[in-house]
Scaffold this motif. Sequence first.
Motif, PDB file in Angstrom:
ATOM      1  N   LEU A 170       0.832  -1.207   0.000  1.00 53.48           N
ATOM      2  CA  LEU A 170       0.000   0.000   0.000  1.00 53.48           C
ATOM      3  C   LEU A 170       0.867   1.258   0.000  1.00 53.48           C
ATOM      4  N   LYS A 171       2.007   1.215   0.674  1.00 53.38           N
ATOM      5  CA  LYS A 171       2.930   2.348   0.655  1.00 53.38           C
ATOM      6  C   LYS A 171       3.730   2.383  -0.645  1.00 53.38           C
ATOM      7  N   ARG A 172       4.119   1.219  -1.136  1.00 55.89           N
ATOM      8  CA  ARG A 172       4.951   1.132  -2.340  1.00 55.89           C
ATOM      9  C   ARG A 172       4.222   1.670  -3.563  1.00 55.89           C
ATOM     10  N   GLU A 173       2.916   1.504  -3.615  1.00 54.87           N
ATOM     11  CA  GLU A 173       2.146   2.010  -4.767  1.00 54.87           C
ATOM     12  C   GLU A 173       2.291   3.521  -4.924  1.00 54.87           C
ATOM     13  N   ASN A 174       2.581   4.213  -3.832  1.00 56.41           N
ATOM     14  CA  ASN A 174       2.729   5.666  -3.903  1.00 56.41           C
ATOM     15  C   ASN A 174       4.079   6.106  -4.443  1.00 56.41           C
ATOM     16  N   VAL A 175       5.065   5.200  -4.503  1.00 59.21           N
ATOM     17  CA  VAL A 175       6.413   5.596  -4.917  1.00 59.21           C
ATOM     18  C   VAL A 175       6.946   4.810  -6.111  1.00 59.21           C
ATOM     19  N   THR A 176       6.140   3.934  -6.683  1.00 56.62           N
ATOM     20  CA  THR A 176       6.597   3.158  -7.832  1.00 56.62           C
ATOM     21  C   THR A 176       5.472   3.038  -8.864  1.00 56.62           C
ATOM     22  N   LYS A 224      -1.689  -9.018 -14.913  1.00 56.28           N
ATOM     23  CA  LYS A 224      -2.786  -9.709 -14.254  1.00 56.28           C
ATOM     24  C   LYS A 224      -2.745  -9.373 -12.774  1.00 56.28           C
ATOM     25  N   GLY A 225      -3.892  -9.160 -12.188  1.00 57.00           N
ATOM     26  CA  GLY A 225      -3.965  -8.842 -10.780  1.00 57.00           C
ATOM     27  C   GLY A 225      -3.632  -7.383 -10.505  1.00 57.00           C
ATOM     28  N   LYS A 226      -3.618  -7.054  -9.222  1.00 55.09           N
ATOM     29  CA  LYS A 226      -3.278  -5.695  -8.801  1.00 55.09           C
ATOM     30  C   LYS A 226      -2.167  -5.786  -7.765  1.00 55.09           C
ATOM     31  N   PHE A 227      -1.267  -4.823  -7.793  1.00 53.09           N
ATOM     32  CA  PHE A 227      -0.166  -4.804  -6.838  1.00 53.09           C
ATOM     33  C   PHE A 227      -0.699  -4.808  -5.413  1.00 53.09           C
ATOM     34  N   SER A 228      -1.778  -4.103  -5.174  1.00 56.93           N
ATOM     35  CA  SER A 228      -2.343  -4.024  -3.827  1.00 56.93           C
ATOM     36  C   SER A 228      -2.934  -5.356  -3.362  1.00 56.93           C
TER      37      SER A 228
END
Length: 64
Positions: A15-21, A29-33
């Motif tokens: 959830l934090k990584r999505e803000n910086v990458t 396929k799928g979502k990082f979260s």
Amino acid sequence: MRGPLAATLIGCDPLKRENVTNIRGYMVKGKFSDIAGGGNRLIAGDELLGKLGARVGSTINVAG
């Protein structure tokens, strides 16, 4: 069955990584979260999947 293959595993708070990458832009396929929900989940690139003889949705055994 293929023999052993070395790879580096890096843990993160998705959830934090999505803000910086921009990794989610590369996912097919799928979502990082989705990995934030717990369980045994990982994200692997096409090259690693190919070397493992795996594909999206495959079970990959990790030993350390």
